[in-house]
Design an enzyme around this catalytic site. Structure first.
Site, short mmCIF file in Angstrom:
data_model
loop_
_atom_site.label_atom_id
_atom_site.label_comp_id
_atom_site.label_asym_id
_atom_site.label_seq_id
_atom_site.Cartn_x
_atom_site.Cartn_y
_atom_site.Cartn_z
N ASP A 427 -3.23 3.26 5.06
CA ASP A 427 -1.94 2.59 4.93
C ASP A 427 -2.10 1.49 3.88
OD1 ASP A 427 0.32 1.03 5.17
OD2 ASP A 427 0.37 1.11 7.36
N HIS A 428 -1.47 1.70 2.71
CA HIS A 428 -1.71 0.78 1.60
C HIS A 428 -0.97 -0.55 1.76
CE1 HIS A 428 -3.37 -0.37 -2.16
NE2 HIS A 428 -3.47 0.84 -2.67
N ARG A 429 -0.20 -0.69 2.83
CA ARG A 429 0.42 -2.00 3.05
C ARG A 429 -0.65 -3.04 3.37
NH1 ARG A 429 4.89 -0.32 7.44
NH2 ARG A 429 3.06 0.82 8.12
#
Lengths: 457, 355
Positions: A427-429
């Site tokens: 999850d690149h958040r």
């Protein structure tokens, strides 16, 4: 001495049948009163039946997986003295021990599909086979020419699977077609598939066996309807909802790595020779799971998820390690709580337990919730890699491909090594490429030299 | 998880703790008696579960984990009090003098009740949830009218606490200041419904809304259960009115033999409560404070074993009653509709006794 027959009791108020899950005794065993005999699964619960007699097991009237009718013979005993009067020695089956034995029960984790298909005798059920042992299905009632006798849910089940209900032989009372009859027919076990309407020898019919589709049996290409609609229920519904939620809320990114897993395979082969580890099943997945927990200890940020309500990254210093499992009902992801506390043997035992529960269908909802990191092992399906979707509620998932021989460069020489491809979706958040890369490299190093990694801790 | 106001006199480790309002009044021998009751009832319960799994009982409701909730109050009751149980009160039945084989008659489906309620002053189990609380309040109002110094006591679970009957019985008990003690065994699960869904406030708080005191007790502490119940009963007998006791406990086993708790609750939760076992903590106290020898505990285990085997023998020897007799006790007096049903069954030829 006399013989006593233990009839399958109705353990749940009005049940008509129960499936044998595991025998805990074998023919010839001497048992005492209340000793656990067998686990059976009914529509309501999986329960353990304690012995009503002290004596010797003469016949087990079924095999694991068999659906047994209530009030029909389950076990025949040879008992001493006056028959039904039980011997005084009694034990109370207060807390049945969980067996770690994997005999006859192959893992159904994604990638370790069921090798032990029905019909292949395991040691236990071979032993139980005796001239008097009868396995269900019982003799089918003669085909009635009148209206089909069954219940609406069973009719629906047949219809949803493209099966002509009239072609199914009924084994219930007065020839009523039961759910088990339809399921048997769908699995190609009964005469039903053969009797189903079929065009005369048309080429390109595809395999005649039904195939699985998210927990449903799909009729073969040739015999199924031209178009079929399967309502979203159970696992299909859950999978659809989870994947949409995940893909529409999590910005996915991925990193890949090919790893020389030769030493991992050698370690496993070596451990299999260890007499002290007999009965404990150690697989590449065991070592990979250990590598994942080790990576999390070094890089806690990977064991995390995004809380969108509070706009916070939630870091967890305890890993509930999810394992994607392919079951007869479809994909489920049970997890091992506090997996970071386990050593190699502990991990192997927990995985065995998890597989047993998946097999027995006793995985609880709690065991499927709270996953913080997931492994999906697609290798045993014969593919090299996958880009997996992150389950909602966690921050990353590791997909593992097949371990296969491949050319590998060692000291500028091309040699043959056991190679596996890993893909970490994140999850690149909250997880950036640098962290994901470090984690995957750490897992790769672990698999390259697992003994060194385990010792280094 | 446990409320700060919970009355506890004995910790899970078996150490005494002081409480500002309650203290244990029991001697070592009396405490050993409570241990014996709990150990025996657990053993009998396990035998009953086995009998159900062997097809000898239609159903069984295990008590495991809740022994202290019942043995404490069971021994605090006076012989002249009257008790109104539901289907899990085997410990209360044991203390009232009901024979184990009588307890199992209803579960073997050979009786509508199992024993003579007036012989033991213990009503037959109410299977309909909450119904017994109304019976108890009615009986308590009768005590008032007789001017007797007795009390009624009734038992239900967190699941039944949501039943209209239970709440109505609270209203009547409060309005008439009836000599009744309500014991709610909050075992955290109403079959598969967790406590968090059952009530938004601690259950004992509900009593305040109806106008009588409520108190929460560690249901796995038999000493606390005994003292709190005794005081509530004494208070009721002298005109002090009703009390709601919430015994905070846990059902270690299944709701009944038809239930599979692994499908709705986590092993870790069960493990936590295993460490709070009601029997182990009393044993620990007896060993450490009263220097009780292991041989004493072994004697109890032997006695329990004998009773379990006797129970098995008794159950297997039970005759099946003639089905026609089920009409006999529906009403005390002749009732035309019941008679019609009975005649219909006679005409169908459904008769016959043991087989």
């Amino acid at each position: 001495m006399s013989q006593e027959v233990f009839l399958l009791p109705d353990v749940g108020e009005g049940l008509i049948e129960a499936e044998i899950v595991t025998w805990k005794v074998a023919v010839g065993d001497t048992v005492i009163l209340n000793q656990p005999l067998v686990d059976v699964e009914t529509a309501k619960a999986t329960v353990e039946l304690p012995s009503p007699y002290a004596g010797v097991i003469v016949t087990l009237h079924g095999n694991p997986g068999d659906m047994m009718e209530v009030h029909k013979p389950l076990i025949t005993f040879e008992v001493g003295g006056s028959g039904s009067a039980p011997a005084p020695a009694a034990v109370v089956a207060e807390e049945p021990k969980v067996s770690n034995s994997t005999e006859g029960r192959e893992a159904v984790l994604v990638g370790y599909g069921v090798a032990n298909e029905e019909g292949v005798a395991t040691r236990k059920n071979r032993r139980s086979t005796s001239p008097t042992a009868t396995a269900t299905p019982v003799a089918a009632a003669p085909h009635s020419s009148g209206p089909v006798r069954t219940t609406p849910p069973v009719r629906l089940l047949a219809k949803q699977n493209g099966l002509d209900i009239a072609s199914v032989p009924g084994t219930g009372r007065d020839g009523v077609i039961t759910r088990a009859d339809v399921e048997r027919a769908l699995q190609g076990g009964g005469a039903a598939v053969a009797a189903a309407p079929r065009k005369a020898s048309v080429p390109k019919t595809g395999p005649m066996q039904p195939t699985r589709f998210v927990g449903n049996d799909l009729a073969p290409w040739a015999t199924g309807p031209k178009e079929e609609r399967i309502p979203a229920k159970g696992v299909l519904k859950a999978m659809a909802e989870a994947m949409v939620l995940s893909k529409s809320t999590i910005p996915h990114a991925g990193v890949w790595l090919k790893v020389d897993a030769t030493k991992t395979m050698e370690l496993i082969a070596g451990l299999k020779q260890q007499p002290t580890l007999e009965g404990i099943r150690i697989s590449p997945l065991t070592v990979i799971a250990l590598a994942v927990t080790d990576a999390a200890r070094h890089f806690p940020g990977i064991n995390s998820h995004w809380d969108d309500a509070t706009k916070e990254a939630v870091i967890k210093r305890s890993m509930a390690l999810g394992i994607a499992a392919d079951t007869s009902k479809g994909l489920i992801v049970p997890n091992i709580k506090e997996a970071d506390q386990l050593d190699l043997v502990g991990m192997a035992q927990e995985l065995n337990l998890l597989v047993d529960k998946v097999r027995a269908g006793t995985t609880s909802l709690a065991e499927m919730s709270g996953t913080s990191f997931t492994i999906t092992n697609v290798g045993p399906f014969g593919v090299d890699a996958a880009m997996a979707i992150i389950p909602p509620g966690s921050g990353a998932i590791l997909a593992v491909g097949q371990v296969a021989k491949a050319p590998w460069v060692v000291n500028d020489e091309v040699v043959v090594r056991q190679v596996v491809e890993l893909c970490l979706s994140f999850d690149h958040r909250l997880i950036d490429g640098a962290l994901a890369s470090k984690v995957l490299a750490h897992i790769g190093n672990f698999l390259t030299d697992p003994a060194a990694a385990i010792i280094a801790g | 998880m446990i409320d700060e106001e919970l009355v506890q006199l004995l910790t899970p480790e078996g150490e005494r703790v002081a409480h500002p309002e309650y203290e244990s009044t029991l001697s070592g021998d009396e405490i050993f008696g409570l241990y014996r009751d709990m150990a025996i009832i657990r053993r009998l319960c396990n035998e009953s579960t086995s009998l159900q799994r062997q097809g000898q009982l239609a159903l069984w409701a295990p008590i495991q984990g809740q022994e202290a909730c019942q043995i404490g109050p069971g021994r605090a009751l006076d012989p002249m009090d009257f008790t109104f149980p539901t289907y899990r009160e085997h410990g209360i039945a044991w203390c009232r003098g009901v024979e184990p084989k009588e307890m199992l008659r209803i579960f073997r489906a050979v009786s509508n009740g199992g024993w003579d309620p007036y012989k033991y002053r213990h009503s037959v189990p109410a299977i309909v949830l909450g119904n017994q609380t109304l019976n108890a309040v009615g009986y308590a109002m009768g005590i008032q009218r007789d001017g007797a110094e007795e009390a009624a006591m009734t038992f239900f679970g967190d699941g039944a606490s949501s039943q209209g009957d239970v709440l109505e019985s609270f209203v009547w008990a409060a309005s008439f200041n009836a000599p009744v003690v309500f014991l709610c065994q909050n075992n955290q699960w109403g079959i598969s419904t967790p406590m968090s869904v059952q009530s938004k406030i601690p259950l004992y708080h509900r009593a305040h809304g109806f106008g009588f005191p409520g108190i929460r007790v560690d249901g796995n502490d038999v000493l606390a259960m005994y003292e709190v119940t005794k005081r509530a009963l004494d208070n009721a007998r002298v005109g002090g009115g009703p009390t709601l006791i919430e015994a905070y406990t846990y059902r270690l086993g299944a709701h009944t033999t038809s239930d599979d708790p692994t499908r709705y609750r986590v092993d870790a939760e069960v493990e936590v409560w295993r460490h709070r076992d009601p029997i182990e903590r009393v044993k620990s106290l007896l060993v450490h404070e009263y220097k009780m020898k292991q041989s004493k505990f072994d004697e109890v285990a032997e006695e329990a074993e004998k009773l379990a085997l006797q129970l098995r023998e008794d159950v297997l020897a039970m005759d099946r009653p003639d089905p026609i007799t089920m009409f006999d006790d529906v009403y005390a007096e002749f009732h035309p509709l019941i008679e019609e049903g009975r005649q219909e069954m006679v005409d169908l030829g459904v008769t016959g006794g043991a087989h």
